[in-house]
Design a protein around this motif. Structure first.
Motif, PDB file in Angstrom:
ATOM      1  N   TYR A  78     146.823  73.803  20.218  1.00 14.39           N
ATOM      2  CA  TYR A  78     146.572  72.370  20.142  1.00 14.39           C
ATOM      3  C   TYR A  78     147.765  71.669  19.510  1.00 14.39           C
ATOM      4  CZ  TYR A  78     141.756  73.000  21.594  1.00 14.39           C
ATOM      5  OH  TYR A  78     140.618  73.295  22.321  1.00 14.39           O
ATOM      6  N   TYR A  79     148.234  70.607  20.172  1.00 18.96           N
ATOM      7  CA  TYR A  79     149.427  69.890  19.762  1.00 18.96           C
ATOM      8  C   TYR A  79     149.114  68.440  19.422  1.00 18.96           C
ATOM      9  CZ  TYR A  79     151.963  73.730  22.028  1.00 18.96           C
ATOM     10  OH  TYR A  79     152.442  74.957  22.407  1.00 18.96           O
ATOM     11  N   CYS A  80     149.674  67.960  18.347  1.00 23.28           N
ATOM     12  CA  CYS A  80     149.648  66.556  17.998  1.00 23.28           C
ATOM     13  C   CYS A  80     150.820  65.858  18.681  1.00 23.28           C
ATOM     14  CB  CYS A  80     149.744  66.405  16.480  1.00 23.28           C
ATOM     15  SG  CYS A  80     149.535  64.733  15.854  1.00 23.28           S
ATOM     16  N   ASN A  81     150.599  64.644  19.141  1.00 25.08           N
ATOM     17  CA  ASN A  81     151.620  63.935  19.918  1.00 25.08           C
ATOM     18  C   ASN A  81     151.570  62.445  19.644  1.00 25.08           C
ATOM     19  OD1 ASN A  81     151.622  62.188  22.706  1.00 25.08           O
ATOM     20  ND2 ASN A  81     153.416  63.537  22.591  1.00 25.08           N
ATOM     21  N   THR A  82     152.749  61.826  19.648  1.00 26.40           N
ATOM     22  CA  THR A  82     152.857  60.371  19.610  1.00 26.40           C
ATOM     23  C   THR A  82     154.192  59.985  20.227  1.00 26.40           C
ATOM     24  OG1 THR A  82     152.605  58.425  18.162  1.00 26.40           O
ATOM     25  CG2 THR A  82     153.936  60.254  17.321  1.00 26.40           C
ATOM     26  N   LYS A  83     154.546  58.717  20.132  1.00 22.93           N
ATOM     27  CA  LYS A  83     155.848  58.232  20.571  1.00 22.93           C
ATOM     28  C   LYS A  83     156.538  57.530  19.423  1.00 22.93           C
ATOM     29  CE  LYS A  83     154.981  57.620  25.508  1.00 22.93           C
ATOM     30  NZ  LYS A  83     154.984  56.664  26.644  1.00 22.93           N
ATOM     31  N   ASN A  84     157.859  57.683  19.356  1.00 23.25           N
ATOM     32  CA  ASN A  84     158.606  56.966  18.343  1.00 23.25           C
ATOM     33  C   ASN A  84     158.896  55.544  18.816  1.00 23.25           C
ATOM     34  OD1 ASN A  84     160.811  57.101  20.086  1.00 23.25           O
ATOM     35  ND2 ASN A  84     161.886  58.678  18.890  1.00 23.25           N
ATOM     36  N   GLY A  93     160.255  55.032  22.253  1.00 16.49           N
ATOM     37  CA  GLY A  93     159.434  55.445  23.367  1.00 16.49           C
ATOM     38  C   GLY A  93     159.513  56.916  23.708  1.00 16.49           C
ATOM     39  N   ALA A  94     160.203  57.695  22.902  1.00 17.07           N
ATOM     40  CA  ALA A  94     160.319  59.122  23.146  1.00 17.07           C
ATOM     41  C   ALA A  94     159.110  59.867  22.594  1.00 17.07           C
ATOM     42  CB  ALA A  94     161.594  59.667  22.517  1.00 17.07           C
ATOM     43  N   ASN A  95     158.653  60.848  23.336  1.00 14.33           N
ATOM     44  CA  ASN A  95     157.528  61.658  22.891  1.00 14.33           C
ATOM     45  C   ASN A  95     157.913  62.530  21.711  1.00 14.33           C
ATOM     46  OD1 ASN A  95     154.952  61.429  24.426  1.00 14.33           O
ATOM     47  ND2 ASN A  95     156.326  61.699  26.181  1.00 14.33           N
ATOM     48  N   ILE A  96     157.012  62.579  20.740  1.00 14.79           N
ATOM     49  CA  ILE A  96     157.164  63.415  19.561  1.00 14.79           C
ATOM     50  C   ILE A  96     156.024  64.423  19.560  1.00 14.79           C
ATOM     51  CG2 ILE A  96     157.317  63.494  17.060  1.00 14.79           C
ATOM     52  CD1 ILE A  96     159.618  62.013  18.400  1.00 14.79           C
ATOM     53  N   TRP A  97     156.357  65.684  19.360  1.00  9.17           N
ATOM     54  CA  TRP A  97     155.378  66.766  19.394  1.00  9.17           C
ATOM     55  C   TRP A  97     155.408  67.567  18.112  1.00  9.17           C
ATOM     56  CZ3 TRP A  97     152.160  67.135  23.552  1.00  9.17           C
ATOM     57  CH2 TRP A  97     152.553  66.486  24.726  1.00  9.17           C
TER      58      TRP A  97
END
Length: 116
Positions: free
Chosen positions: A93-99, A102-106
Motif C-alpha cells: 500500500y502506497y501513499c500518494n499526492t502531488k507537489n 503537479g508531480a506525483n509524490i510516492w
C-alpha cells in the motif's frame, strides 16, 4: 524535503483489521488531495481511496464499506482503516499526492498480508 512515509502494515487474518498511516512533509498538506494506492503481486497499481482537501472521499468498488480514509491536517497525516480484510487485499500500500509543480509524490509503501 518532500516525503511521504507509510506505516502500519503487517500480517493479519482474513476478517481482521489494520490501520495504515501516512506522514507527509514538505508539502502544503491542508490543500493537498491524498491518495492510497496498492499493488498486489503480479498486478498493476490501483487507486484504493482518495480524500481531497475539502474532505470529499472516493473508494475503489472493491473496498467500499470496508475501508475508511481520513486525514488530520494538524498532524499532516492521512490514515486508511481497513476492516473485514480478505486475501485479495494483500498488497503493498502506497501513499500518494502531488507537489506544487503537479508531480506525483510516492511513499515507499507498506506491505499488508492477509492470510490464515
Amino acid at each position: 524535503q518532500v516525503q511521504l512515509v507509510e506505516s502500519g502494515g503487517g500480517l493479519v487474518q482474513p476478517g481482521g483489521s489494520l490501520r495504515l498511516s501516512c506522514a507527509a512533509s514538505g508539502i502544503v498538506f491542508s490543500i493537498s488531495t491524498m491518495n492510497w494506492y496498492r499493488q498486489a503481486p503480479g498486478k498493476q497499481r490501483e487507486l484504493v481511496a482518495r480524500i481531497t482537501s475539502g474532505g470529499s472521499i472516493n473508494y475503489a468498488d472493491s473496498v467500499k464499506g470496508r475501508f475508511t480514509i481520513s486525514r488530520d491536517n494538524a498532524k499532516n497525516t492521512v490514515d486508511l482503516r481497513m476492516n473485514s480484510l480478505e486475501s485479495e487485499d494483500t498488497a503493498v500500500y502506497y501513499c500518494n499526492t502531488k507537489n506544487l509543480f503537479g508531480a506525483n509524490i510516492w511513499g515507499k509503501g507498506t506491505l499488508v498480508t492477509v492470510s490464515s
